[in-house]
Design an enzyme around this catalytic site. Structure first.
Site, PDB file in Angstrom:
ATOM      1  N   LYS A 216     -17.784 -14.500 -35.629  1.00  0.00           N
ATOM      2  CA  LYS A 216     -17.040 -13.788 -36.673  1.00  0.00           C
ATOM      3  C   LYS A 216     -17.438 -14.322 -38.046  1.00  0.00           C
ATOM      4  O   LYS A 216     -17.763 -13.574 -38.944  1.00  0.00           O
ATOM      5  CB  LYS A 216     -15.536 -13.942 -36.420  1.00  0.00           C
ATOM      6  CG  LYS A 216     -14.690 -13.283 -37.480  1.00  0.00           C
ATOM      7  CD  LYS A 216     -13.212 -13.353 -37.155  1.00  0.00           C
ATOM      8  CE  LYS A 216     -12.403 -12.882 -38.361  1.00  0.00           C
ATOM      9  NZ  LYS A 216     -10.965 -12.901 -38.157  1.00  0.00           N
ATOM     10  N   GLU A 222     -21.334 -24.842 -33.334  1.00  0.00           N
ATOM     11  CA  GLU A 222     -21.863 -24.695 -31.977  1.00  0.00           C
ATOM     12  C   GLU A 222     -22.791 -23.482 -31.878  1.00  0.00           C
ATOM     13  O   GLU A 222     -23.893 -23.549 -31.338  1.00  0.00           O
ATOM     14  CB  GLU A 222     -20.720 -24.508 -30.961  1.00  0.00           C
ATOM     15  CG  GLU A 222     -19.843 -25.717 -30.738  1.00  0.00           C
ATOM     16  CD  GLU A 222     -18.683 -25.802 -31.707  1.00  0.00           C
ATOM     17  OE1 GLU A 222     -18.742 -25.188 -32.804  1.00  0.00           O
ATOM     18  OE2 GLU A 222     -17.706 -26.491 -31.392  1.00  0.00           O
ATOM     19  N   GLY A 288     -10.509 -13.563 -33.866  1.00  0.00           N
ATOM     20  CA  GLY A 288     -11.540 -13.853 -32.861  1.00  0.00           C
ATOM     21  C   GLY A 288     -11.035 -13.630 -31.441  1.00  0.00           C
ATOM     22  O   GLY A 288     -11.705 -13.006 -30.609  1.00  0.00           O
ATOM     23  N   ARG A 289      -9.833 -14.105 -31.156  1.00  0.00           N
ATOM     24  CA  ARG A 289      -9.317 -14.013 -29.778  1.00  0.00           C
ATOM     25  C   ARG A 289      -8.783 -12.619 -29.450  1.00  0.00           C
ATOM     26  O   ARG A 289      -8.312 -12.381 -28.347  1.00  0.00           O
ATOM     27  CB  ARG A 289      -8.260 -15.093 -29.554  1.00  0.00           C
ATOM     28  CG  ARG A 289      -7.137 -15.108 -30.565  1.00  0.00           C
ATOM     29  CD  ARG A 289      -6.358 -16.425 -30.509  1.00  0.00           C
ATOM     30  NE  ARG A 289      -5.327 -16.507 -31.543  1.00  0.00           N
ATOM     31  CZ  ARG A 289      -5.536 -16.959 -32.773  1.00  0.00           C
ATOM     32  NH1 ARG A 289      -6.739 -17.356 -33.149  1.00  0.00           N
ATOM     33  NH2 ARG A 289      -4.541 -17.033 -33.644  1.00  0.00           N
ATOM     34  N   GLU A 374      -3.888 -20.543 -28.782  1.00  0.00           N
ATOM     35  CA  GLU A 374      -4.344 -20.598 -30.175  1.00  0.00           C
ATOM     36  C   GLU A 374      -3.416 -19.741 -31.043  1.00  0.00           C
ATOM     37  O   GLU A 374      -3.270 -19.970 -32.231  1.00  0.00           O
ATOM     38  CB  GLU A 374      -5.809 -20.121 -30.289  1.00  0.00           C
ATOM     39  CG  GLU A 374      -6.497 -20.612 -31.553  1.00  0.00           C
ATOM     40  CD  GLU A 374      -7.994 -20.331 -31.587  1.00  0.00           C
ATOM     41  OE1 GLU A 374      -8.383 -19.180 -31.809  1.00  0.00           O
ATOM     42  OE2 GLU A 374      -8.778 -21.280 -31.404  1.00  0.00           O
ATOM     43  N   HIS A 405      -4.631 -23.997  -2.264  1.00  0.00           N
ATOM     44  CA  HIS A 405      -5.075 -25.217  -1.604  1.00  0.00           C
ATOM     45  C   HIS A 405      -5.303 -26.338  -2.599  1.00  0.00           C
ATOM     46  O   HIS A 405      -5.987 -27.322  -2.292  1.00  0.00           O
ATOM     47  CB  HIS A 405      -6.347 -24.930  -0.808  1.00  0.00           C
ATOM     48  CG  HIS A 405      -6.113 -23.895   0.254  1.00  0.00           C
ATOM     49  ND1 HIS A 405      -5.679 -24.223   1.525  1.00  0.00           N
ATOM     50  CD2 HIS A 405      -6.185 -22.544   0.216  1.00  0.00           C
ATOM     51  CE1 HIS A 405      -5.528 -23.113   2.230  1.00  0.00           C
ATOM     52  NE2 HIS A 405      -5.821 -22.080   1.452  1.00  0.00           N
ATOM     53  N   LYS A 529     -12.749 -30.265 -36.365  1.00  0.00           N
ATOM     54  CA  LYS A 529     -14.077 -29.800 -36.805  1.00  0.00           C
ATOM     55  C   LYS A 529     -14.552 -30.642 -37.981  1.00  0.00           C
ATOM     56  O   LYS A 529     -15.700 -31.083 -38.035  1.00  0.00           O
ATOM     57  CB  LYS A 529     -13.988 -28.344 -37.288  1.00  0.00           C
ATOM     58  CG  LYS A 529     -13.927 -27.287 -36.242  1.00  0.00           C
ATOM     59  CD  LYS A 529     -14.051 -25.913 -36.926  1.00  0.00           C
ATOM     60  CE  LYS A 529     -13.563 -24.797 -36.055  1.00  0.00           C
ATOM     61  NZ  LYS A 529     -13.487 -23.503 -36.726  1.00  0.00           N
TER      62      LYS A 529
END
Ligand code: F6P
Length: 564
Positions: A216, A222, A288-289, A374, A405, A529
């Site tokens: 965005k 990263e 973004g999400r 977030e 399990h 960050k």
């Protein structure tokens, strides 16, 4: 609009007090789901809802019809409906970033063009202009008209992004793998850990790979590091194969054929060296999400095709329209959000499990973690004042039956109560028989058994009847009354996954609205960050090392002592 600027303190409303009394009563009367079902034979139908192809059963939750009424009262008291309408109308309900929140506009039909002007922008027209460009591009790639620099057809998409620029596309790609029909597979790299890129490019053929850089902001460390690594990998590999000349023009041509970008910052995309003609934009009013149905979903359009993506958007739209049009007491989308508030704020349950009984949904819990945590992991309200109750839930989960399990022991018999959403689909694209037995039915039997066991448990008396030694009886008792919601769809289609995402987007919105928080900012990710930028030089610079706290310094010294 006052609901935007001044959050109403939910805890000071009469509805909150009434819910508090109601919750205390349920706790003191040792509320029993088994008794509720006995006393109210129509409980399952009264608390079940059909929205589109999803059947949602709330009846195994710790609630009565009175709870529904009181939660709807609370929603009205905090102005939930006004805030919802403000969001859909493009008001700046993201106060700390002073932005509209308009992911719902991403799925409005083209016929709505001209009806939503926000900050001078015809939002729906712009959305469809980008969709049209993406569809044209995807058709060219899927049909083989757009090729790599050596003329070979594109068969792999390497999508580079992180957080909202990764989790949604990966989750949906995994969910809809049976619909990938053009011989294009997608690989997603998100982590700055070089292992991620190294492992994922190992099997890729650079001549047939298209890289999509999704960011965005186009400033995320990263993603930019990984995009540069991918560029080196692609150009070096093409050169080593002898299909690329060692000239700036040849390299630029290869980048133009093999790199596209998705971003709101098209100027930064151009600076990175990606042709603006190969860039697809979106807007700062898409968080973004909340962006998987924007250009961020380009990898999905390439793998699945424009028609499937349209069906995906229709699934979102169906839930949006339902959420807006349905009165709160009958609105399962709103009720699921309100129930989460009920559990968090009135019962003190802190975590929420999401348990898809569908292997194709194996990334759904991870996707939801960003969406919900977030959004609602906040300590102040949208006007900057402290929150007045517990906020946010810790979402987690794994597909069934694997989770059975692993961690279900704690859900059944632990001291913490964990509300859980169970998600399954009636049909499978992979019907299989084991002898006479339909394997999918064995699977769905587990889905049903778990919610039943959690709700109704097993009493000491039942355990004793089985001849269990007295000292062992309690270890085998299941208290029951463990709340679950069952979501049963017909088929896991593009439409269904769109609907499921929109459902949880709005659940998240409802929770945030009651708690008075801005679910659309994410300041909590900034400090780490910034510190990473400050710390990294200390790996080699003594002055930078000296400025670190004692613990960080010692860790870096250990690193330095052992670095090869
Ligand atoms: O660090 C958090 C975050 O800002 C998320 O909100 C976002 O989805 C992710 O980083 C990636 O950001 P971008 O798409 O700008 O690269």
């Amino acid at each position: 609009m006052s609901s935007v600027r001044e959050p109403i303190d939910a805890t000071q409303t009469a509805a909150w007090s009434a819910l508090q009394v109601h919750a205390d009563r349920l706790k003191s009367s040792e509320f029993s789901l088994a008794r509720c079902f006995d006393e109210q034979p129509e409980r399952a139908s009264e608390l079940s809802f059909d929205v589109g192809n999803l059947h949602i059963d709330l009846s195994k939750n710790l609630m009565t019809s009175k709870t529904v009424t009181l939660l709807a009262d609370l929603a009205r008291a905090v102005g939930l409906e006004e805030r919802r309408d403000a969001m859909f109308a493009g008001e700046h309900i993201n106060t700390t970033e002073d932005r509209a929140v308009l992911h719902t506009a991403l799925r409005r039909p083209v016929s709505d063009a001209g009806t939503l002007m926000v900050d001078g922008q015809d939002v729906v027209a712009d959305v469809h202009e980008v969709l049209h460009r993406m569809y044209e591009f995807a058709r060219a790639v899927r049909e083989g008209a757009w090729t790599g620099v050596s003329g070979k057809r594109i068969e792999h998409v390497l999508s580079i992004g992180i957080g909202g620029s990764d989790l949604g596309p990966v989750m949906v790609y995994e969910a809809l793998k049976p619909y990938a029909d053009a011989g294009i597979d997608c690989t997603f790299v998100s982590n700055i850990d070089p292992n991620d890129m190294a492992e994922k490019t190992k099997h890729l053929d650079p001549e047939t790979t298209l890289v999509i850089v999704v960011s965005k902001t186009f400033t995320t460390l990263e993603t930019l590091v990984n995009a540069r690594t991918a560029k080196r990998w692609l150009l070096d590999s093409l050169y080593e194969r002898g299909v690329l000349a060692d000239t700036p023009e040849a390299r630029a041509e290869a980048v133009a054929k093999h790199f596209v970008a998705v971003s709101t910052a098209l100027d930064l995309v151009a600076n990175f060296g990606i042709d603006p003609n190969n860039a697809f934009g979106f807007w700062n009013w898409v968080g973004g999400r909340y962006s998987v149905d924007s250009a961020v979903g380009l990898s999905l359009i390439l793998a699945l095709g424009p028609e499937r993506f349209e069906e995906f958007l229709e699934g979102f739209r169906e839930i949006d329209e339902y959420f807006v049009a349905t009165p709160l007491e009958h609105n399962v989308v709103a009720l699921m959000g309100l129930l989460n508030v009920w559990y968090t704020s009135f019962f003190g349950f802190t975590t929420h499990a999401v348990l898809p009984y569908n292997q194709y949904l194996h990334r759904f819990p991870a996707y939801l973690q960003q969406l919900t945590m977030e959004s609602n992991g906040k300590h102040v309200r949208w006007d900057g004042t402290p929150v007045t109750s517990a906020t946010g839930e810790i979402f987690w989960g794994e597909p069934g039956t694997n989770g059975q399990h692993a961690f279900y022991q704690l859900i059944h018999q632990g001291t913490q109560v964990i509300p859980a959403d169970f998600i399954a689909f009636v049909n499978t694209p992979n019907p299989t028989c084991d002898g006479e037995q339909d394997v999918h039915e064995l699977f769905l039997g587990n889905f049903l058994a778990q919610t039943k066991a959690l709700a109704f448990g097993k009493s000491a008396e039942e355990v004793q009847k089985e001849g269990t030694p007295e000292w062992m009886v309690q270890a085998r008792v299941f208290a029951g009354n463990r709340p679950t919601t069952s979501i049963l769809g017909v088929d896991l289609t593009p439409h269904a996954i769109g609907a499921l995402i929109a459902l949880y987007e709005h659940i998240t919105f409802v929770e945030g609205s009651v708690w008075g928080i801005d679910s659309y900012d994410q300041w909590g990710v900034e400090l780490g960050k910034q510190m990473a930028k400050d710390i990294t030089p200390a790996f080699s610079d003594d002055d930078a090392l000296a400025t670190q706290d004692a613990s960080t310094r010692a860790l870096i010294e250990f690193y330095r002592a052992h670095r090869r």
